[in-house]
Design a protein around this motif. Structure first.
Motif, PDB file in Angstrom:
ATOM      1  N   LYS A   1       9.114   4.059 -31.845  1.00 39.73           N
ATOM      2  CA  LYS A   1       9.742   3.000 -30.412  1.00 39.73           C
ATOM      3  C   LYS A   1       9.109   3.474 -29.300  1.00 39.73           C
ATOM      4  O   LYS A   1       8.976   2.491 -28.592  1.00 39.73           O
ATOM      5  CB  LYS A   1      11.208   3.650 -30.549  1.00 39.73           C
ATOM      6  N   SER A   2       8.553   4.593 -29.227  1.00 42.06           N
ATOM      7  CA  SER A   2       7.868   5.013 -27.877  1.00 42.06           C
ATOM      8  C   SER A   2       6.604   4.072 -27.897  1.00 42.06           C
ATOM      9  O   SER A   2       6.158   3.576 -26.746  1.00 42.06           O
ATOM     10  CB  SER A   2       7.616   6.706 -27.944  1.00 42.06           C
ATOM     11  N   LYS A   3       6.166   3.717 -28.925  1.00 39.43           N
ATOM     12  CA  LYS A   3       4.669   3.107 -29.118  1.00 39.43           C
ATOM     13  C   LYS A   3       4.900   1.625 -28.659  1.00 39.43           C
ATOM     14  O   LYS A   3       4.056   0.961 -28.456  1.00 39.43           O
ATOM     15  CB  LYS A   3       4.037   3.505 -30.308  1.00 39.43           C
ATOM     16  N   SER A   4       5.976   1.174 -29.273  1.00 41.68           N
ATOM     17  CA  SER A   4       6.475  -0.494 -29.309  1.00 41.68           C
ATOM     18  C   SER A   4       6.906  -0.832 -27.956  1.00 41.68           C
ATOM     19  O   SER A   4       6.792  -1.909 -27.485  1.00 41.68           O
ATOM     20  CB  SER A   4       7.120  -0.700 -30.409  1.00 41.68           C
ATOM     21  N   GLU A   5       8.082  -0.120 -27.526  1.00 43.57           N
ATOM     22  CA  GLU A   5       8.997  -0.630 -26.540  1.00 43.57           C
ATOM     23  C   GLU A   5       9.409   0.508 -25.458  1.00 43.57           C
ATOM     24  O   GLU A   5       9.884   0.242 -24.238  1.00 43.57           O
ATOM     25  CB  GLU A   5      10.255  -1.240 -27.018  1.00 43.57           C
ATOM     26  N   GLY A   6       8.941   1.686 -25.740  1.00 44.53           N
ATOM     27  CA  GLY A   6       9.090   2.801 -24.801  1.00 44.53           C
ATOM     28  C   GLY A   6      10.516   3.418 -24.921  1.00 44.53           C
ATOM     29  O   GLY A   6      11.589   2.931 -25.781  1.00 44.53           O
ATOM     30  N   LEU A   7      10.702   4.581 -24.643  1.00 45.63           N
ATOM     31  CA  LEU A   7      11.905   5.396 -24.814  1.00 45.63           C
ATOM     32  C   LEU A   7      12.668   5.458 -23.538  1.00 45.63           C
ATOM     33  O   LEU A   7      12.302   5.611 -22.358  1.00 45.63           O
ATOM     34  CB  LEU A   7      11.647   6.864 -25.449  1.00 45.63           C
ATOM     35  N   THR A   8      13.867   5.564 -23.669  1.00 45.90           N
ATOM     36  CA  THR A   8      15.061   5.891 -22.493  1.00 45.90           C
ATOM     37  C   THR A   8      14.586   7.282 -22.044  1.00 45.90           C
ATOM     38  O   THR A   8      14.271   8.120 -23.106  1.00 45.90           O
ATOM     39  CB  THR A   8      16.484   5.813 -22.865  1.00 45.90           C
ATOM     40  N   GLU A   9      14.919   7.737 -20.952  1.00 47.59           N
ATOM     41  CA  GLU A   9      15.001   9.251 -20.572  1.00 47.59           C
ATOM     42  C   GLU A   9      15.874  10.044 -21.756  1.00 47.59           C
ATOM     43  O   GLU A   9      15.158  11.236 -22.030  1.00 47.59           O
ATOM     44  CB  GLU A   9      15.740   9.303 -19.115  1.00 47.59           C
ATOM     45  N   GLU A  10      16.960   9.655 -22.220  1.00 50.52           N
ATOM     46  CA  GLU A  10      17.601  10.348 -23.051  1.00 50.52           C
ATOM     47  C   GLU A  10      16.872  10.490 -24.440  1.00 50.52           C
ATOM     48  O   GLU A  10      16.942  11.801 -25.001  1.00 50.52           O
ATOM     49  CB  GLU A  10      18.907   9.631 -23.238  1.00 50.52           C
ATOM     50  N   GLU A  11      16.334   9.407 -24.586  1.00 51.21           N
ATOM     51  CA  GLU A  11      15.535   9.430 -25.920  1.00 51.21           C
ATOM     52  C   GLU A  11      14.451  10.385 -25.911  1.00 51.21           C
ATOM     53  O   GLU A  11      14.006  11.032 -26.818  1.00 51.21           O
ATOM     54  CB  GLU A  11      15.017   8.045 -26.385  1.00 51.21           C
ATOM     55  N   LYS A  12      13.700  10.067 -24.894  1.00 50.92           N
ATOM     56  CA  LYS A  12      12.538  11.171 -24.634  1.00 50.92           C
ATOM     57  C   LYS A  12      12.994  12.809 -24.614  1.00 50.92           C
ATOM     58  O   LYS A  12      12.239  13.542 -25.186  1.00 50.92           O
ATOM     59  CB  LYS A  12      12.004  10.924 -23.129  1.00 50.92           C
ATOM     60  N   LEU A  13      14.080  13.286 -24.258  1.00 47.93           N
ATOM     61  CA  LEU A  13      14.509  14.423 -24.171  1.00 47.93           C
ATOM     62  C   LEU A  13      15.009  14.904 -25.659  1.00 47.93           C
ATOM     63  O   LEU A  13      14.766  15.868 -26.120  1.00 47.93           O
ATOM     64  CB  LEU A  13      15.562  14.633 -23.485  1.00 47.93           C
ATOM     65  N   GLU A  14      15.359  13.861 -26.330  1.00 50.73           N
ATOM     66  CA  GLU A  14      16.033  14.000 -27.796  1.00 50.73           C
ATOM     67  C   GLU A  14      14.485  14.182 -28.673  1.00 50.73           C
ATOM     68  O   GLU A  14      14.417  15.196 -29.562  1.00 50.73           O
ATOM     69  CB  GLU A  14      16.530  12.775 -28.326  1.00 50.73           C
TER      70      GLU A  14
END
Length: 71
Positions: free
Chosen positions: A16-29
């Motif tokens: 997901k980080s490569k295709s559309e990016g992550l939310t801040e919450e997802e980055k922390l997870e």
């Protein structure tokens, strides 16, 4: 303990980080999951290393299959 779900989630967040990016919450997870994963791998490697038994080369008999000759 590393579970299949944990690995699946790490992989999902990576893609997901490569295709559309992550939310801040997802980055922390993602960061938390990666740290847990690395910690577990380090613990496993440490356990394996702690279980290695060294053998003195002089304990080998004359018909030993290892070569301990000085160069």
């Amino acid at each position: 303990m590393i579970t299949k779900e944990m690995i699946d989630r790490i992989n999902f967040l990576y893609h997901k980080s490569k295709s559309e990016g992550l939310t801040e919450e997802e980055k922390l997870e993602q960061l938390k999951l990666r740290r847990e994963y690395i910690k577990e791998i380090r613990n496993r490697v440490k356990q394996q290393l702690d279980n290695i038994e060294f053998v003195d080369q002089h304990e080998c008999s004359d018909d030993c299959c290892h070569h301990h000759h000085s160069r």
